[in-house]
Motif scaffolding. Structure first.
Motif, PDB file in Angstrom:
ATOM      1  N   ALA A  14     -14.193  26.607 -26.978  1.00 37.57           N
ATOM      2  CA  ALA A  14     -14.109  27.902 -27.663  1.00 37.57           C
ATOM      3  C   ALA A  14     -14.560  29.028 -26.741  1.00 37.57           C
ATOM      4  O   ALA A  14     -13.952  30.113 -26.717  1.00 37.57           O
ATOM      5  CB  ALA A  14     -14.963  27.878 -28.933  1.00 37.57           C
ATOM      6  N   SER A  15     -15.612  28.789 -25.982  1.00 38.84           N
ATOM      7  CA  SER A  15     -16.102  29.804 -25.043  1.00 38.84           C
ATOM      8  C   SER A  15     -15.051  30.131 -23.991  1.00 38.84           C
ATOM      9  O   SER A  15     -14.777  31.307 -23.705  1.00 38.84           O
ATOM     10  CB  SER A  15     -17.392  29.304 -24.384  1.00 38.84           C
ATOM     11  OG  SER A  15     -17.871  30.223 -23.424  1.00 38.84           O
ATOM     12  N   ILE A  68     -15.864  16.235 -19.024  1.00 36.99           N
ATOM     13  CA  ILE A  68     -15.010  15.117 -19.439  1.00 36.99           C
ATOM     14  C   ILE A  68     -15.700  14.320 -20.540  1.00 36.99           C
ATOM     15  O   ILE A  68     -15.086  13.953 -21.549  1.00 36.99           O
ATOM     16  CB  ILE A  68     -14.690  14.209 -18.233  1.00 36.99           C
ATOM     17  CG1 ILE A  68     -13.889  14.982 -17.184  1.00 36.99           C
ATOM     18  CG2 ILE A  68     -13.914  12.968 -18.682  1.00 36.99           C
ATOM     19  CD1 ILE A  68     -13.740  14.253 -15.862  1.00 36.99           C
ATOM     20  N   ARG A  69     -16.986  14.067 -20.352  1.00 37.71           N
ATOM     21  CA  ARG A  69     -17.723  13.293 -21.343  1.00 37.71           C
ATOM     22  C   ARG A  69     -17.676  13.966 -22.718  1.00 37.71           C
ATOM     23  O   ARG A  69     -17.390  13.327 -23.732  1.00 37.71           O
ATOM     24  CB  ARG A  69     -19.181  13.127 -20.903  1.00 37.71           C
ATOM     25  CG  ARG A  69     -20.034  12.527 -21.998  1.00 37.71           C
ATOM     26  CD  ARG A  69     -21.420  12.136 -21.587  1.00 37.71           C
ATOM     27  NE  ARG A  69     -22.069  11.544 -22.742  1.00 37.71           N
ATOM     28  CZ  ARG A  69     -21.857  10.298 -23.170  1.00 37.71           C
ATOM     29  NH1 ARG A  69     -21.024   9.519 -22.520  1.00 37.71           N
ATOM     30  NH2 ARG A  69     -22.472   9.829 -24.233  1.00 37.71           N
ATOM     31  N   GLN A  89     -19.616  17.952 -31.907  1.00 35.86           N
ATOM     32  CA  GLN A  89     -19.062  19.299 -31.837  1.00 35.86           C
ATOM     33  C   GLN A  89     -19.243  19.971 -30.477  1.00 35.86           C
ATOM     34  O   GLN A  89     -18.696  21.054 -30.243  1.00 35.86           O
ATOM     35  CB  GLN A  89     -19.725  20.189 -32.902  1.00 35.86           C
ATOM     36  CG  GLN A  89     -21.185  20.543 -32.646  1.00 35.86           C
ATOM     37  CD  GLN A  89     -22.151  19.534 -33.241  1.00 35.86           C
ATOM     38  OE1 GLN A  89     -21.796  18.383 -33.453  1.00 35.86           O
ATOM     39  NE2 GLN A  89     -23.352  19.991 -33.528  1.00 35.86           N
ATOM     40  N   TYR A  90     -19.967  19.361 -29.539  1.00 30.87           N
ATOM     41  CA  TYR A  90     -20.358  20.086 -28.328  1.00 30.87           C
ATOM     42  C   TYR A  90     -19.174  20.420 -27.426  1.00 30.87           C
ATOM     43  O   TYR A  90     -19.156  21.473 -26.791  1.00 30.87           O
ATOM     44  CB  TYR A  90     -21.416  19.275 -27.570  1.00 30.87           C
ATOM     45  CG  TYR A  90     -22.616  18.967 -28.423  1.00 30.87           C
ATOM     46  CD1 TYR A  90     -23.453  19.983 -28.864  1.00 30.87           C
ATOM     47  CD2 TYR A  90     -22.891  17.662 -28.836  1.00 30.87           C
ATOM     48  CE1 TYR A  90     -24.544  19.710 -29.674  1.00 30.87           C
ATOM     49  CE2 TYR A  90     -23.977  17.381 -29.651  1.00 30.87           C
ATOM     50  CZ  TYR A  90     -24.799  18.410 -30.067  1.00 30.87           C
ATOM     51  OH  TYR A  90     -25.858  18.142 -30.879  1.00 30.87           O
ATOM     52  N   GLY A  91     -18.178  19.551 -27.360  1.00 31.30           N
ATOM     53  CA  GLY A  91     -16.999  19.870 -26.572  1.00 31.30           C
ATOM     54  C   GLY A  91     -16.262  21.078 -27.125  1.00 31.30           C
ATOM     55  O   GLY A  91     -15.698  21.887 -26.373  1.00 31.30           O
ATOM     56  N   LEU A 142     -23.478  23.979 -23.274  1.00 28.39           N
ATOM     57  CA  LEU A 142     -22.164  23.745 -22.687  1.00 28.39           C
ATOM     58  C   LEU A 142     -21.268  24.978 -22.786  1.00 28.39           C
ATOM     59  O   LEU A 142     -20.338  25.141 -21.999  1.00 28.39           O
ATOM     60  CB  LEU A 142     -21.489  22.560 -23.365  1.00 28.39           C
ATOM     61  CG  LEU A 142     -22.047  21.173 -23.017  1.00 28.39           C
ATOM     62  CD1 LEU A 142     -21.385  20.115 -23.870  1.00 28.39           C
ATOM     63  CD2 LEU A 142     -21.856  20.864 -21.550  1.00 28.39           C
ATOM     64  N   PHE A 143     -21.560  25.864 -23.742  1.00 24.54           N
ATOM     65  CA  PHE A 143     -20.754  27.080 -23.870  1.00 24.54           C
ATOM     66  C   PHE A 143     -20.902  28.002 -22.661  1.00 24.54           C
ATOM     67  O   PHE A 143     -20.103  28.922 -22.480  1.00 24.54           O
ATOM     68  CB  PHE A 143     -21.106  27.825 -25.160  1.00 24.54           C
ATOM     69  CG  PHE A 143     -22.499  28.420 -25.189  1.00 24.54           C
ATOM     70  CD1 PHE A 143     -22.721  29.718 -24.750  1.00 24.54           C
ATOM     71  CD2 PHE A 143     -23.573  27.697 -25.674  1.00 24.54           C
ATOM     72  CE1 PHE A 143     -23.983  30.275 -24.786  1.00 24.54           C
ATOM     73  CE2 PHE A 143     -24.845  28.240 -25.716  1.00 24.54           C
ATOM     74  CZ  PHE A 143     -25.060  29.538 -25.269  1.00 24.54           C
TER      75      PHE A 143
END
Length: 526
Positions: A148-149, A133-134, A141-143, A329-330
């Motif tokens: 994408a993954s 959520i964060r 770009q991390y979200g 995160l991916f």
């Protein structure tokens, strides 16, 4: 009911419960995200925001401020959301939340249509995970790496007979996420070798080879030039100890790579594993299927193992950073799919109709409650920079001197405030440029130059030179009336260093304001 009917009832998919669980999880994401959208900026977001509003072609090269870099399509999406929001940070976060909900909701609809219960549960677990959520609201770009993954893995899962479409999607996602190339390589190789046979296998492998050549070309022409300054200027993220240290102390290696564990769905995964164990116990009277490691249920585990191995090699070569969970995160969708597959396998062995809804509740409710409570209490507002800025505005006569890490955030707030603070000093040069040597950084400090490079924080940390910087900041306050040093992530040691600098210049200093990871120090100098 005959034995055959009971067997059919036991083994028949029951997607409705999973679909309802996923829908409720998405509602939790919407509510938690809305609550969190008002959180303050922190320096990583502020430095990227300084680069939005540029001509579109600028996002395919090195960004002009604060040595920032991100995949071009992620930057274009952020830029579009920021423009659509009228440069409102909260409205931009809400737009990003809406995009994330649209993606997860669309994937959930397809999963429900295909009766893919594991995909529904994985989406639900991610939707109620505070970390996910964060970062889906983060102005970075991390979200996008996480989304994408998930999108690629589900496309690969659902379209085994359409390699051209899946690899075309991989090509597009390579401009959204730098890490997707790792996911594509490992996942397609796994599918080609263990899932497909004959001509279809060779089509997948041929397209993977073509994709790899295309990605290398994009890397050489676009991605490497765009990230060159960031990579060269902040080498600490890529650092490792000598190999002998890891051989003598294996625990150091485990400590380095534990960031991958912290990038997972955490509480939801733990609860799902507990629910899975309960379901297996309830179905203990039934014959368990024999699953080889090549079985589809273990595909996410194979992907995780392959990705960790590749990342370890790249890290040893100092080509990939292993320093924080956001870099991994991916892998969250992969971990969620792994546990979801095991959950479904266990749930299919249980006859009791109430067992599945209760197991789904056990899996999702604790993480959902944790997310909502944290957002209600504003625990996710890691830096109360909005409160700090409001305090500054309440003292219009004070000279504002931002500490290094608050400087880009103060710049942003002041630039978008119709009535900004009248007096701000001790600002840094924000232009992206090659890192200066330690001597070049230290020289303006000793000569009393009014302007420093934004690289000063990296060099001063390396040189333990913070006292020189605090002297430089305090010097701006001499003979200029009341002043406020506004800082984030200062800590007791650096507060002490500022107090010593104030004493050296004959100034009085005290804490005027303190909130979550922010502080304002009041200065009165002769």
């Amino acid at each position: 009911m005959t034995g055959a009917q009971a067997a059919r009832k036991l083994t028949a998919p029951r997607p409705a419960a999973y679909a309802w669980a996923c829908l409720i999880a998405l509602l939790v994401l919407a509510l938690a995200g809305a609550l969190q959208s008002s959180r303050g900026l922190w320096q990583d977001e502020s430095t990227l925001l300084a680069n939005l509003g540029l001509p579109l072609q600028a996002y395919f090269g090195s960004l002009p401020f604060y040595d920032q870099a991100a995949p071009p399509f992620a930057l274009l999406t952020l830029d579009g959301a920021y423009a659509l929001a009228g440069q409102s940070v909260q409205a931009t976060r809400l737009i990003l939340l809406g995009l994330n909900l649209a993606l997860l909701g669309g994937l959930a609809l397809v999963a429900n249509r295909r009766s893919d219960r594991a995909a529904l549960l994985a989406i639900a677990m991610m939707a109620v995970t505070p970390l996910a959520i964060r970062y889906c609201l983060e102005l970075k770009q991390y979200g996008f790496e996480m989304q994408a993954s998930l999108l690629f893995l589900l496309a690969l899962r659902w379209l085994p007979q359409r390699p051209a479409a899946v690899m075309a999607l991989a090509g597009m996602l390579s401009f959204v996420s730098f890490s997707i190339m790792l996911v594509v390589g490992v996942a397609v190789l796994d599918a080609a070798l263990l899932r497909h046979r004959g001509a279809l296998r060779w089509r997948w492998l041929g397209l993977l080879a073509l994709y790899t050549l295309g990605w290398i070309a994009c890397y050489l022409l676009l991605f490497r030039p765009a990230t060159a300054l960031q990579t060269a200027n902040y080498p600490a993220a890529y650092q490792r100890l000598a190999m002998a240290e890891y051989v003598q102390h294996p625990g150091l290696l485990l400590a380095q790579f534990e960031v991958i564990g912290r990038a997972q769905a955490a509480l939801a995964l733990i609860c799902a594993l507990a629910a899975t164990a309960v379901l297996f116990v309830l179905g203990k009277g039934l014959t368990s299927p024999r699953l080889s490691f090549a079985a589809p249920v273990w595909q996410p585990l194979r992907l995780l193992a392959g990705l960790i191995a590749i990342v370890a090699v790249l890290w040893l070569a100092r080509l990939y950073p292993v320093s924080t969970n956001k870099q991994f995160l991916f892998t969250m969708p992969i971990g969620a799919l792994l546990v979801a597959e095991l959950f479904v396998l266990a749930a299919d062995r249980v006859r009791a109709s109430a067992a599945l809804p209760l197991a789904l509740a056990l899996t999702l409710v604790p993480s959902a409650a944790n997310a909502l409570v944290r957002d209600w209490r504003r625990d996710t507002d890691i830096q109360d920079t909005r409160g700090l800025y409001a305090f500054i505005k309440a003292h219009p006569d004070a000279l504002v001197l931002p500490d290094i890490l608050f400087e880009p955030t103060l710049r942003h707030y002041a630039a978008h405030d119709p009535r900004p603070p009248r007096r701000i000093d001790a600002l840094l040069r924000a232009e992206s440029r090659p890192m200066e040597s330690p001597v070049e950084v230290a020289r303006p400090l000793s000569t009393g130059s009014p302007v420093l490079s934004q690289h000063v924080w990296e060099r001063l940390d390396a040189m333990h030179g913070y006292p020189a910087y605090s002297d430089w900041v305090v010097r701006h306050a001499k003979g200029r009336g009341p002043a406020l040093i506004a800082a984030t992530y200062l800590g007791p040691e650096r507060e002490r260093i500022y107090a010593e600098a104030a004493r050296r210049h004959g100034c009085r200093m005290g804490v005027a304001y303190r909130s979550r990871e922010v502080v304002a120090l009041r200065l009165q100098c002769p």
